[in-house]
Design an enzyme around this catalytic site. Structure first.
Site, PDB file in Angstrom:
ATOM      1  N   ASP A 141       0.802 -15.654  54.299  1.00 27.06           N
ATOM      2  CA  ASP A 141       1.616 -17.019  53.710  1.00 27.06           C
ATOM      3  C   ASP A 141       0.940 -18.145  54.125  1.00 27.06           C
ATOM      4  O   ASP A 141       0.513 -18.726  55.028  1.00 27.06           O
ATOM      5  CB  ASP A 141       2.923 -16.723  54.396  1.00 27.06           C
ATOM      6  CG  ASP A 141       3.819 -15.654  54.206  1.00 27.06           C
ATOM      7  OD1 ASP A 141       4.231 -15.478  53.497  1.00 27.06           O
ATOM      8  OD2 ASP A 141       3.872 -15.005  55.460  1.00 27.06           O
TER       9      ASP A 141
ATOM     10  N   ASP B 242      -4.981 -15.314  56.462  1.00 26.72           N
ATOM     11  CA  ASP B 242      -3.711 -15.233  56.739  1.00 26.72           C
ATOM     12  C   ASP B 242      -3.047 -15.040  55.321  1.00 26.72           C
ATOM     13  O   ASP B 242      -3.860 -15.265  54.172  1.00 26.72           O
ATOM     14  CB  ASP B 242      -3.486 -16.531  57.069  1.00 26.72           C
ATOM     15  CG  ASP B 242      -1.862 -16.782  57.497  1.00 26.72           C
ATOM     16  OD1 ASP B 242      -1.130 -15.685  58.056  1.00 26.72           O
ATOM     17  OD2 ASP B 242      -1.153 -17.811  57.387  1.00 26.72           O
TER      18      ASP B 242
END
Length: 224
Positions: free
Chosen positions: A16, A14
């Site tokens: 953020d 991922d």
């Protein structure tokens, strides 16, 4: 420790809350909407846990607005414009991420990024960060027909990296990341140092493993 983890051919992340600490820019952008309405800015700590929920979460914290509100789409675009104006000014890679990426590259392990952030924001951020720009695959929230927790973005990243899904692991800081990884047939690693969506523990997500810092991943992979 799983042999599949140790022998993984690709690691997908991922963005953020896992690779990039983007909370300062997103919180700043949300506060611009408050200031424009004569409201005092909120402390960054108010926004930080909910960064992973994107504009929906930021608008809920900043203005108490939910997607059901008639002006939600207009406010979302205003938030996006404010974010574009400050994007990258305060965000930075989490400590140890450059060393982690270097360790993966040294061992010939492919790596990529799978985020729900749209290409509008993701691609400029990735291109501005030499470490991130080295990713073998970058799949955004609007790259495929679905976003996480649907497995399709993870499967697309595996295709782009040329690695079978069963030989990939996925690392993220939100429960939907764990759901997507399992649905894609990948090992699920929780980044417990990330934003976590306001929860105190990742245990309920039932990840295969959790890490408290990026470099802990090298231990799971047998690189440290």
């Amino acid at each position: 420790m799983s042999s599949q983890i140790l022998n993984a051919d690709a690691v997908l992340f991922d963005l953020d809350g896992t690779l990039l600490d983007s909370a300062p820019d997103l919180g700043f952008a949300a506060n611009q909407l408050r200031i424009a309405r004569g409201m005092e800015p909120l402390p960054q700590a108010s926004y930080r846990p909910f960064v992973g929920t994107g504009a929906r979460g930021m608008l809920r914290i900043a203005l108490g607005v939910t997607p059901e509100a008639p002006d939600f789409e207009q406010l979302k675009e205003a938030f996006f414009v404010a974010y574009e104006q400050c994007m990258g000014q305060h965000s930075q890679l989490f400590a140890q991420v450059p060393q982690l990426v270097a360790a993966l590259q040294a061992q010939g392990i492919a790596w990529g990024i799978v985020t729900n952030k749209s290409e509008r924001f993701t691609l400029p951020i990735v291109q501005s960060q030499p470490v991130l720009a080295a990713a073998h695959a970058v799949v955004c929230g609007d790259t495929t027909a679905h976003s996480k927790p649907h497995p399709e973005p993870l499967l697309e990243a595996a295709r782009r990296a040329g690695i079978a899904p069963a030989r990939c692991i996925y690392v993220g800081d939100d429960e939907r990341d764990m759901i997507a990884a399992r649905a894609a047939g990948m090992q699920a690693i929780a980044a417990a140092y990330g934003y976590l969506g306001g929860v105190d523990s990742v245990t309920a997500w039932k990840p295969d493993f959790s890490i408290n810092s990026p470099l802990e991943l090298t231990q799971l992979l047998g690189l440290a």
